[in-house]
Write an enzyme that holds these catalytic residues in place. Structure first.
Site, mmCIF file in Angstrom:
data_model
loop_
_atom_site.group_PDB
_atom_site.id
_atom_site.type_symbol
_atom_site.label_atom_id
_atom_site.label_comp_id
_atom_site.label_asym_id
_atom_site.label_seq_id
_atom_site.Cartn_x
_atom_site.Cartn_y
_atom_site.Cartn_z
ATOM 1 N N HIS A 197 1.868 -6.802 -0.616
ATOM 2 C CA HIS A 197 1.323 -6.366 0.676
ATOM 3 C C HIS A 197 -0.088 -5.826 0.428
ATOM 4 O O HIS A 197 -0.258 -4.731 -0.104
ATOM 5 C CB HIS A 197 2.217 -5.292 1.272
ATOM 6 C CG HIS A 197 1.769 -4.833 2.618
ATOM 7 N ND1 HIS A 197 1.935 -5.583 3.759
ATOM 8 C CD2 HIS A 197 1.153 -3.701 3.025
ATOM 9 C CE1 HIS A 197 1.464 -4.939 4.797
ATOM 10 N NE2 HIS A 197 0.967 -3.788 4.382
ATOM 11 N N ASP B 66 -3.178 -4.442 2.081
ATOM 12 C CA ASP B 66 -3.766 -3.939 3.312
ATOM 13 C C ASP B 66 -5.208 -4.410 3.411
ATOM 14 O O ASP B 66 -6.000 -4.207 2.481
ATOM 15 C CB ASP B 66 -3.703 -2.412 3.346
ATOM 16 C CG ASP B 66 -2.312 -1.910 3.697
ATOM 17 O OD1 ASP B 66 -1.704 -2.479 4.611
ATOM 18 O OD2 ASP B 66 -1.837 -0.962 3.056
ATOM 19 N N ASP C 23 4.727 -3.747 8.155
ATOM 20 C CA ASP C 23 4.183 -2.391 8.068
ATOM 21 C C ASP C 23 3.535 -1.891 9.352
ATOM 22 O O ASP C 23 2.798 -0.918 9.311
ATOM 23 C CB ASP C 23 3.149 -2.355 6.925
ATOM 24 C CG ASP C 23 2.731 -0.945 6.549
ATOM 25 O OD1 ASP C 23 3.555 -0.025 6.681
ATOM 26 O OD2 ASP C 23 1.576 -0.762 6.139
ATOM 27 N N HIS D 281 -3.436 -3.440 11.026
ATOM 28 C CA HIS D 281 -2.623 -2.255 11.327
ATOM 29 C C HIS D 281 -3.037 -0.979 10.592
ATOM 30 O O HIS D 281 -2.377 0.052 10.784
ATOM 31 C CB HIS D 281 -1.138 -2.557 11.079
ATOM 32 C CG HIS D 281 -0.819 -2.906 9.653
ATOM 33 N ND1 HIS D 281 -0.632 -4.198 9.221
ATOM 34 C CD2 HIS D 281 -0.616 -2.129 8.566
ATOM 35 C CE1 HIS D 281 -0.341 -4.200 7.938
ATOM 36 N NE2 HIS D 281 -0.329 -2.946 7.508
#
Length: 1008
Positions: A254, A256, A366, A572
């Site tokens: 993941h 970001d 997330d 996000h």
């Protein structure tokens, strides 16, 4: 006295840990390093740590070391992309971080080049970086594999508890350790074990040998024999105690897009992580890896096309899985419905163009809650499945299922799975004490035989490690724990759909509200404001250019490049306000650029419109475009600052031409030192600066209960965790009302508008509010400028209204959601701050009051009080979040009937996108509406050029839950296609009416 199982497990862990010190037979340091071309020695600090730096060295492994057992070990003091180059011209690239520090070799002689940053994976600076380790080792394979296997057995024993296989596992491990032929030479033993925790605590260690001898051949052979016997014993036990449960492993990192680091660092994280994943695929036929986010691949296409080609090859082989179908993993609470459509439209198109396939699974592990509009958007985008795990973070209540149908506002459903892994969630590990709890927590066992488990270091990237790949192979032989194999997300959901077709699943209806991270609706309000402006500017630019085309101008060009910038900044951890300051400096600049370009496109479209309008004798003409489906009163602020508020009405999706000199203000506007009045409203501003009275003239109703627009400061906005993310439920226990304004003054008195300005001060901050009433307005605007210089404080407006209702209506993407105004249950108590787009309304039969806004998202509705959060002052991860000046407008609007009958949406549209105007000469007055929509009231989403072929794409939606007739009126020679989905392809509608509740409808409009 025999030892207990717990004591034997402790002994096993201690003896297993000892093996790690004998994992390498020999080691050889790598010297001759340079830092930016200058020499640097082992354990020397970096000369500086600014930006990206470059290390370089050359190495050669001893000739008697088996190449397949040689490993390069590096710790340079930060994160790096390392490239190993060999004399034959071949090279290989890896990511280096705290979890990836050991690398295999393809040849004995090689050179090392790096791109390094003095940062750790979560953006933390390494304030004293140094070259910690650089050496080659001869890996003792049997010892390494035995050590790992014994670790996994200890982990399994620890999590299996009272299971009857535990004594057998303990005994098998003890037998393996007893069978070892182990060295005991004092010098080598002390030197080998000197790094152990207990040894490091000794006052002074004796002199150590620099390269202590490893195991002799016969000793290594005893480890190999022990490994073989232990593995066989595990297989025997597996026959007696079969695996319990099934997990599908998906390798994952993941990354970001921006969070505790700026996007420029993410670009490096991508390359590090992707190269690591590719290297694992080269050495494991079974390993599978997934990576979402079309934007990442588009970035690789620009700056490392060779890397993208290697990824495409692995995608074709079925080893690398692109997933998600969206441009990024966006926040879904705040983007408008059209933005969410573009996430899927541009994401699916990019994946199909680049990799030859679309996606069927939405991958949002997330995000901080999920809009009820999403299921319909996904289904219309070819996506029938949804994955997240964030719902597990809710602090009070939990969705009762983890394998269920999620039903959206319109009734569309997507198959949803969320796993509950207590060991780092979607950043899971490959080990027994991760497997077993994940399976135990899976509540959908009765409906489906397997749960998904994403593994790999994430958030800051990095992904799967070689040890994880090794662990998966070893764990195949284990008894009692869940069976787990590498697989694909797509494959998991295909099997899940088969299960769902054979059994009845639970259904979750409506939005998925996260009972955590509520402050993400308010933090970093500057970027939220610019994001909304950018959305609206692009939609309006497309609409104006499309209307011009329908009136004879050239077909508009695509604004996809600008949309991609907006979609990127919906990520996000950007739009929700949870990133560092550098991220917001970039985001506001990027969104500002989009706004400027979209405004320029609007100006071009207005010129095109002007060129295609009838000529005439009006020398001072005013072109006015209504880019919405609501009839709008002629109200505008011209380029020279002149405010107009006339009696004329501008029809929906029309272009009107007025003689500017003939436009007269609507009648009835009056103003006094504390009063504003027009034909619709009568307003009194109290001495406290709040709205003391707001009378809706048509009904004679007082709208406020006591006073509205009360400004409250909460100086203890200090959440126990997640500073930028959270506002705790007890934030209001300490509150200060701003009720002694510094000044109240009449600043405008018509004839088109009147205004009273109120200035408040709180400690180091000021709030300037101008109550504005236009001559033809049905709402009271509150133009607000905040100059904020206080940390850990929250500013809200509270609006007690003279209405009684058990539910309030909050606008969301493509519709509304109703939420309770009471707190009967824990679910309602937990929803003390929730998302709304452009309005919140409380209505009783016959009358209601709405709070409108053009920049805010965090709202509440408790009893008869509508609250809205205006600004916060968190200190982590940006100590200066929302410091300084910002401006926005909100409004109070009383109305007759329900919100959808009283014009609330129309006024909210007008507040967020005023009529678009341009001055012109020599035109005829009149109104030109090339496109008409009649029948059931619907809302406008977009009018844009088609992605493929000729024509325009029109998208509408039903915003209130009604159904009925709907028809389009088009110019001569134009026609509308049968129904399309959001991918602009034919679809089969299932509704009996032309428009169904909350339905999104799309057509291609084409000229013959």
């Amino acid at each position: 006295m025999p030892l207990t199982i717990a004591q034997r497990l402790d002994s096993l862990k201690v003896r297993t840990a000892e093996l790690a010190h004998w994992r390498d037979r020999h080691s050889s340091p790598i010297d001759g390093w340079t830092f930016e071309g200058e020499p640097i020695a082992h354990h020397q600090d970096w000369p500086h740590r600014e930006g990206v730096v470059h290390f370089a060295a050359s190495a050669e492994a001893p000739a008697n070391w088996p190449l397949e057992d040689i490993r390069l070990q590096l710790d340079l003091g930060g994160e790096s992309l390392i490239t190993l180059s060999y004399p034959d011209g071949h090279s290989e690239t890896f990511g280096l971080d705290p979890y990836h520090q050991e690398f295999p070799l393809r040849g004995r002689r090689f050179s090392i080049a790096t791109e390094s940053v003095a940062r750790f994976p979560f953006g933390e600076p390494n304030r004293a970086p140094r070259l910690n380790k650089a050496r080659l080792i001869w890996l003792d394979g049997p010892v390494h594999r035995l050590h790992l296997l014994l670790k996994q057995i200890a982990e399994a024993i620890g999590v299996l508890g009272e299971h009857e296989v535990v004594p057998h596992l303990v005994g098998a491990a003890e037998q393996a350790l007893r069978s070892l032929d182990w060295p005991s030479d004092t010098a080598a033993y002390i030197s080998r074990t000197s790094g152990a925790v207990m040894q490091q605590k000794i006052w002074e260690l004796p002199e150590l040998v620099s390269d202590p001898a490893g195991l002799a051949e016969e000793q290594s052979a005893s480890a190999a024999a022990a490994l073989e016997v232990l593995t066989a014993r595990l297989k025997e036990l597996q026959q007696r105690f079969p695996p319990n449960g099934e997990l599908v492993l998906t390798g994952h990192a993941h990354i970001d897009l921006a969070w505790l680091w700026p996007y420029r660092e993410t670009r490096r994280k991508m390359r590090r992580t992707f190269n690591t994943a590719l290297s694992l695929m080269e050495r494991s036929a079974d390993f599978r890896f997934n990576q979402s986010t079309a934007h990442y691949y588009a970035q690789m296409e620009e700056e490392d096309p060779e890397l993208l080609e290697r990824i495409k090859q692995k995608v074709a082989e079925g080893k690398w899985e692109t997933v998600g179908g969206m441009w990024v993993e966006p926040d879904t609470n705040m983007p408008t419905g059209e933005s969410l459509v573009r996430q899927v439209l541009y994401g699916q198109r990019y994946f199909e163009k680049t990799f030859g396939e679309r996606h069927t699974v939405c991958w949002l592990p997330d995000c901080f809650g999920f809009s009820g509009a999403l299921p319909q958007i996904l289904r219309q985008g070819g996506i029938d499945s949804f994955f997240t795990i964030k719902v597990n973070w809710s602090e009070t209540n939990h969705i009762p299922s983890d394998f269920f149908w999620w039903k959206g506002l319109d009734g569309s459903q997507v198959l949803t799975h969320t796993f509950d892994n207590p060991m780092q969630g979607y950043n899971g590990f490959v080990q027994p004490d991760c497997y077993l709890p994940t399976w135990k927590n899976f509540r959908g066992k009765a409906q489906h035989h397997a749960s998904l488990l994403a593994v790999g270091y994430g958030d800051g990237g990095g992904g799967v490690t070689p040890e994880m790949v090794e662990r998966e192979v070893q764990l195949r032989d284990f008894p009692a724990i869940p069976q787990a194999r590498w697989g694909t997300v797509k494959g998991y959901y295909e099997r899940a759909h088969r299960s769902a077709s054979e059994t009845k699943l639970p259904v979750w209806d409506g939005e998925i509200y996260l009972e955590l991270h509520r402050a993400t609706l308010t933090t970093q309000s500057g970027v939220k404001r610019k994001h909304r402006q950018a959305e609206r500017a692009l939609i309006t630019a497309e609409t104006l250019a499309s209307l011009a085309h329908m009136l004879g101008a050239d077909k508009p060009r695509s604004l996809e490049a600008d949309w991609r910038v907006v979609l990127k900044n919906e990520f996000h951890d950007i739009l929700p306000g949870s990133s560092i300051r550098e991220v917001y400096q970039d985001a506001e600049q990027e969104l500002g650029g989009v706004i400027d370009h979209a405004k320029a496109e609007q100006a071009k479209a207005l010129q095109a419109l002007s060129a295609n309008l009838p000529k005439g004798g009006v020398a001072d003409a005013l072109i006015v475009v209504n880019p919405s489906l609501a009839p709008r009163p002629m109200s505008a602020t011209l380029a020279d600052g002149t405010a107009l508020s006339a009696a004329e009405i501008v029809a929906p999706l029309s272009v009107a031409v007025f003689d500017r000199q003939a436009l007269k203000p609507a009648g009835g506007l009056k103003a006094g030192s504390d009063r504003l009045e027009n034909d619709y409203l009568s307003v009194v501003i109290g001495r406290d600066g709040a709205v003391a009275s707001l009378i809706h003239k048509a009904s004679g109703r007082e709208s406020v209960d006591g006073s509205a627009n009360q400004l409250w400061v909460y100086p203890a906005d200090k959440p126990r965790n997640w500073d930028a993310w959270d506002v705790d439920a007890d934030y209001a226990e300490k509150a200060v009302r701003l009720e002694a304004p510094e000044s109240i003054s009449l600043v405008e008195s018509g004839p088109h508008r009147a205004a009273i300005r109120v200035v408040h001060r709180y400690r180091h901050s000021s709030v300037t509010q101008t109550y504005v009433l236009a001559a033809n307005s049905k709402r009271l605007d509150i133009e607000t400028t905040i100059d904020w210089h206080d940390r850990r404080t929250l500013l809200r407006t509270l609006n007690p209204v003279d209405v009684k209702a058990r539910k309030a209506t909050f606008e969301c993407a493509f519709g509304v959601v109703e939420r309770a105004t009471h707190t009967n249950t824990s679910w309602e108590q937990a929803m003390f701050e929730a998302a709304a787009h452009r309005f919140v309304d409380i209505s009783e039969p016959g009358f209601g009051v709405a709070l409108l806004n053009n920049a805010k998202y965090g709202h509440s509705a408790r009893g008869n009080v509508i609250g809205m959060s205006l600004v916060r002052g968190p200190i982590y991860p940006d100590p200066l979040a929302d410091e300084g000046e910002q401006s926005f407008t909100y409004a109070l609007m009383p109305h007759e009937g329900a919100w959808h009958d009283g014009g609330v949406l129309d006024e909210a549209l007008d507040l967020n996108q005023p009529l678009v105007t341009a001055e012109a000469k020599d035109l005829s007055t009149g109104s030109f509406a090339p496109l008409a929509v009649t029948g059931t009231p619907v809302a406008f989403s977009g009018l844009k050029p088609a992605e493929e072929g000729e024509g325009l794409i029109l998208r509408l939606y039903e915003p209130a839950g009604r159904r009925g007739r709907l028809s389009l009126g088009l110019p001569s020679g134009w026609s509308a296609s049968p129904p399309l989905n959001i991918l602009e392809e034919p679809m089969e509608r299932k509704g009996p009416a032309d428009i169904m509740p909350f339905e999104i409808r799309t057509w291609r409009l084409q000229k013959a």
